[in-house]
Design a protein around this motif. Structure first.
Motif, PDB file in Angstrom:
ATOM      1  N   ARG A   1       0.843  -1.192   0.000  1.00  0.00           N
ATOM      2  CA  ARG A   1       0.000   0.000   0.000  1.00  0.00           C
ATOM      3  C   ARG A   1       0.880   1.244   0.000  1.00  0.00           C
ATOM      4  O   ARG A   1       1.958   1.242   0.590  1.00  0.00           O
ATOM      5  CB  ARG A   1      -0.936  -0.011   1.203  1.00  0.00           C
ATOM      6  CG  ARG A   1      -2.104  -0.997   1.017  1.00  0.00           C
ATOM      7  CD  ARG A   1      -2.841  -1.257   2.309  1.00  0.00           C
ATOM      8  NE  ARG A   1      -4.035  -2.061   2.062  1.00  0.00           N
ATOM      9  CZ  ARG A   1      -4.048  -3.359   1.825  1.00  0.00           C
ATOM     10  NH1 ARG A   1      -2.894  -4.025   1.763  1.00  0.00           N
ATOM     11  NH2 ARG A   1      -5.177  -4.011   1.616  1.00  0.00           N
ATOM     12  N   PRO A   2       0.435   2.320  -0.659  1.00  0.00           N
ATOM     13  CA  PRO A   2       1.277   3.511  -0.794  1.00  0.00           C
ATOM     14  C   PRO A   2       1.646   4.133   0.541  1.00  0.00           C
ATOM     15  O   PRO A   2       0.804   4.273   1.441  1.00  0.00           O
ATOM     16  CB  PRO A   2       0.400   4.467  -1.615  1.00  0.00           C
ATOM     17  CG  PRO A   2      -0.561   3.583  -2.339  1.00  0.00           C
ATOM     18  CD  PRO A   2      -0.834   2.444  -1.408  1.00  0.00           C
ATOM     19  N   GLY A   3       2.919   4.515   0.651  1.00  0.00           N
ATOM     20  CA  GLY A   3       3.350   5.314   1.775  1.00  0.00           C
ATOM     21  C   GLY A   3       3.110   6.782   1.479  1.00  0.00           C
ATOM     22  O   GLY A   3       2.581   7.148   0.426  1.00  0.00           O
ATOM     23  N   PRO A   4       3.489   7.671   2.380  1.00  0.00           N
ATOM     24  CA  PRO A   4       3.253   9.100   2.157  1.00  0.00           C
ATOM     25  C   PRO A   4       4.108   9.636   1.016  1.00  0.00           C
ATOM     26  O   PRO A   4       5.230   9.192   0.795  1.00  0.00           O
ATOM     27  CB  PRO A   4       3.653   9.730   3.496  1.00  0.00           C
ATOM     28  CG  PRO A   4       4.591   8.749   4.123  1.00  0.00           C
ATOM     29  CD  PRO A   4       4.121   7.394   3.679  1.00  0.00           C
ATOM     30  N   SER A   5       3.554  10.609   0.284  1.00  0.00           N
ATOM     31  CA  SER A   5       4.318  11.286  -0.751  1.00  0.00           C
ATOM     32  C   SER A   5       5.365  12.170  -0.084  1.00  0.00           C
ATOM     33  O   SER A   5       5.079  12.867   0.890  1.00  0.00           O
ATOM     34  CB  SER A   5       3.392  12.139  -1.622  1.00  0.00           C
ATOM     35  OG  SER A   5       4.131  12.857  -2.587  1.00  0.00           O
ATOM     36  N   PHE A   6       6.595  12.147  -0.617  1.00  0.00           N
ATOM     37  CA  PHE A   6       7.668  12.885   0.043  1.00  0.00           C
ATOM     38  C   PHE A   6       8.363  13.896  -0.870  1.00  0.00           C
ATOM     39  O   PHE A   6       9.346  14.520  -0.463  1.00  0.00           O
ATOM     40  CB  PHE A   6       8.715  11.915   0.616  1.00  0.00           C
ATOM     41  CG  PHE A   6       9.420  11.067  -0.409  1.00  0.00           C
ATOM     42  CD1 PHE A   6      10.567  11.522  -1.056  1.00  0.00           C
ATOM     43  CD2 PHE A   6       8.942   9.806  -0.735  1.00  0.00           C
ATOM     44  CE1 PHE A   6      11.217  10.748  -1.990  1.00  0.00           C
ATOM     45  CE2 PHE A   6       9.586   9.018  -1.677  1.00  0.00           C
ATOM     46  CZ  PHE A   6      10.728   9.493  -2.304  1.00  0.00           C
ATOM     47  N   ALA A   7       7.884  14.079  -2.092  1.00  0.00           N
ATOM     48  CA  ALA A   7       8.523  15.032  -3.000  1.00  0.00           C
ATOM     49  C   ALA A   7       7.472  15.599  -3.945  1.00  0.00           C
ATOM     50  O   ALA A   7       6.442  14.964  -4.214  1.00  0.00           O
ATOM     51  CB  ALA A   7       9.638  14.363  -3.799  1.00  0.00           C
ATOM     52  N   SER A   8       7.728  16.805  -4.468  1.00  0.00           N
ATOM     53  CA  SER A   8       6.816  17.432  -5.427  1.00  0.00           C
ATOM     54  C   SER A   8       7.583  18.489  -6.209  1.00  0.00           C
ATOM     55  O   SER A   8       8.700  18.884  -5.841  1.00  0.00           O
ATOM     56  CB  SER A   8       5.618  18.059  -4.714  1.00  0.00           C
ATOM     57  OG  SER A   8       6.030  19.106  -3.870  1.00  0.00           O
TER      58      SER A   8
END
Length: 458
Positions: free
Chosen positions: A431-438
């Protein structure tokens, strides 16, 4: 068959679906078996009916051949059923349409379909909620024309009922765009399948689309200012991805389509009604987001994706990002990115790849040095970059966009990256972990400047 009736109260809380009214809700755990069905009395106004609940099927696993799932059949007033494929011991959400009803008292039944189930029960059900969508409201218009999808029945892929074990429909969603007529709109319905047995190979799916599920538009039509279908505008995605005029039959106002190819294209002639998927399409894809956003909102879909790859033996035994083979989806970095090309006519010939630089100095690319596996569309898109097993978010140092000529003759085209909306890894549970870049800006890539850093860890 023993019936278990659930007394329910009229409520307005619970399932968040704009433009709907909750007419029944129960939070208790109930067990459904081939001998015990679940009955939900409903008192509602006229409109399209939506049911939502959480379910789990102990003893099943989408990763294990022969124990893939238990199929539930849901119906209202003994009408046509909608099937839901339940798998695994963890609670997962399920939502389905049940068709249009008149105002009054109704009866929803949830039961096991043993003849269609690799494991014929039991299934535990909780947090059951039934909602009605008034005909004139936004949700009512969207659901009124939603397609009813009949399951794939190809002889060389398992015959009738095969979607209980492979390429099962997971989610539906829609988009709305303006039409030429005053007050008219175009509604397009799309579906997410757990995989595709034909079509694009798995490595290319991961590189070009950022997932191994199959996401396809299914049905499209124009509606007038009252939400009624404009005659002659109904089309669907036929074999070979052809836009095909719908000439089939309807169930009420719902077109009947069947998955008829190994890559989940559709036909408007139903030859087998063993499985019927009437998935809830109320979710609207937001502007500026890739279609994979729908999976992001339902993290369990990534686990279903991974389990199908495991069961079908599509993963290399020793993960190696240097090979073209696909490894465990937990080894990939998932990126949503948007690009524009100038001049636009050059768009198919200038690919975009994502490079990931790790703290140890190694670099990995989404397209694995294969130009055909780059992103070649000017719209929000997703890709995935295979990394060594055990890589964490903290190991990622930098994200780089790279312009890649797709053909030997490089066009004079500039690819401009404007957005990176999310970057995440999957956990051990897939399952996806938190987004850490943008990234948000304008990174122009051309012949002289083919790459640009989009994000670097401070």
């Amino acid at each position: 068959m023993r019936r278990v009736a659930v007394a329910v109260a009229v409520v307005v809380a619970g399932l968040t679906v704009p433009g709907t009214v909750a007419v029944a809700k129960n939070t208790d755990d109930r067990t459904v078996t081939p001998r015990h069905e679940l009955v939900v009395p409903v008192d509602s106004a006229a409109g399209e009916v939506l049911i939502a609940f959480e379910a789990r099927a102990p003893g099943t696993s989408w990763a294990k051949a022969g124990r893939e799932s238990t199929v539930l059949a849901v119906s209202i007033d003994a009408g046509p059923v909608s099937h839901l494929v339940v798998t695994g011991n963890e609670w997962q959400p399920h939502r389905a349409l049940l068709g249009a009803v008149a105002a009054g008292r109704h009866r929803v039944v949830i039961e096991v379909a043993p003849s269609l189930s690799p494991v014929p029960g039991p299934v535990q059900v909780r947090r059951t909620e039934v909602r009605v969508m008034p005909p004139g409201g936004p949700a009512g218009v969207v659901t009124r024309h939603a397609p009813m999808l009949f399951g794939r029945s190809l002889p060389d892929h398992g015959g009738p009922g095969q979607n209980a074990t492979t390429d099962t429909p997971l989610l539906a969603f829609h988009t709305i765009s303006p039409a030429t007529g005053e007050g008219h709109r175009v509604i397009e319905y799309s579906l997410v399948w757990s995989n595709e047995d034909g079509g694009t190979d798995t490595t290319a799916l991961m590189a070009r689309w950022g997932r191994s599920t199959d996401i396809e538009w299914a049905y499209r039509l124009e509606v007038d200012e009252r939400g009624a279908a404009v005659p002659g505008t109904q089309v669907f995605q036929g074999p070979d991805h052809a836009v095909t005029r719908f000439a089939g039959t309807y169930e009420g106002s719902h077109p009947r389509l069947q998955t008829c190819t190994a890559n989940n294209n559709l036909c408007d002639r139903v030859v087998d009604g063993a499985l019927r998927f009437f998935l809830d399409p109320v979710t609207a894809l937001p502007a500026g987001r890739a279609r994979e956003w729908v999976m992001d909102t339902q993290p369990w879909t990534y686990a279903r994706m991974a389990h199908e790859l495991i069961r079908e033996g599509k993963l290399e035994q020793r993960a190696d990002p240097a090979t073209d083979a696909v490894s465990d989806p937990a080894n990939y970095l998932y990126v949503e990115i948007d690009r524009d090309t100038s001049p636009p006519q050059a768009a198919p010939y200038a690919g975009l790849a994502v490079e990931v630089k790790l703290r140890n100095g190694r670099t990995y690319t989404s397209h694995k040095a294969q130009p055909a596996w780059t992103i070649q569309r000017d719209e929000p898109a997703a890709t995935a970059v295979e990394l060594p097993p055990g890589t964490t978010a903290a190991d990622v140092l930098e994200l780089v966009a790279r312009r890649v000529p797709v053909y030997p003759v490089d066009p004079i085209a500039t690819v401009t990256v404007t957005d990176v909306r999310r970057v995440f890894l999957l956990g051990r549970d897939h399952r996806p972990g938190p987004s850490f870049a943008s990234f948000r800006g304008s990174a122009a890539l051309d012949l002289l400047h083919p790459s640009a850093s989009l994000w670097r860890r401070a």
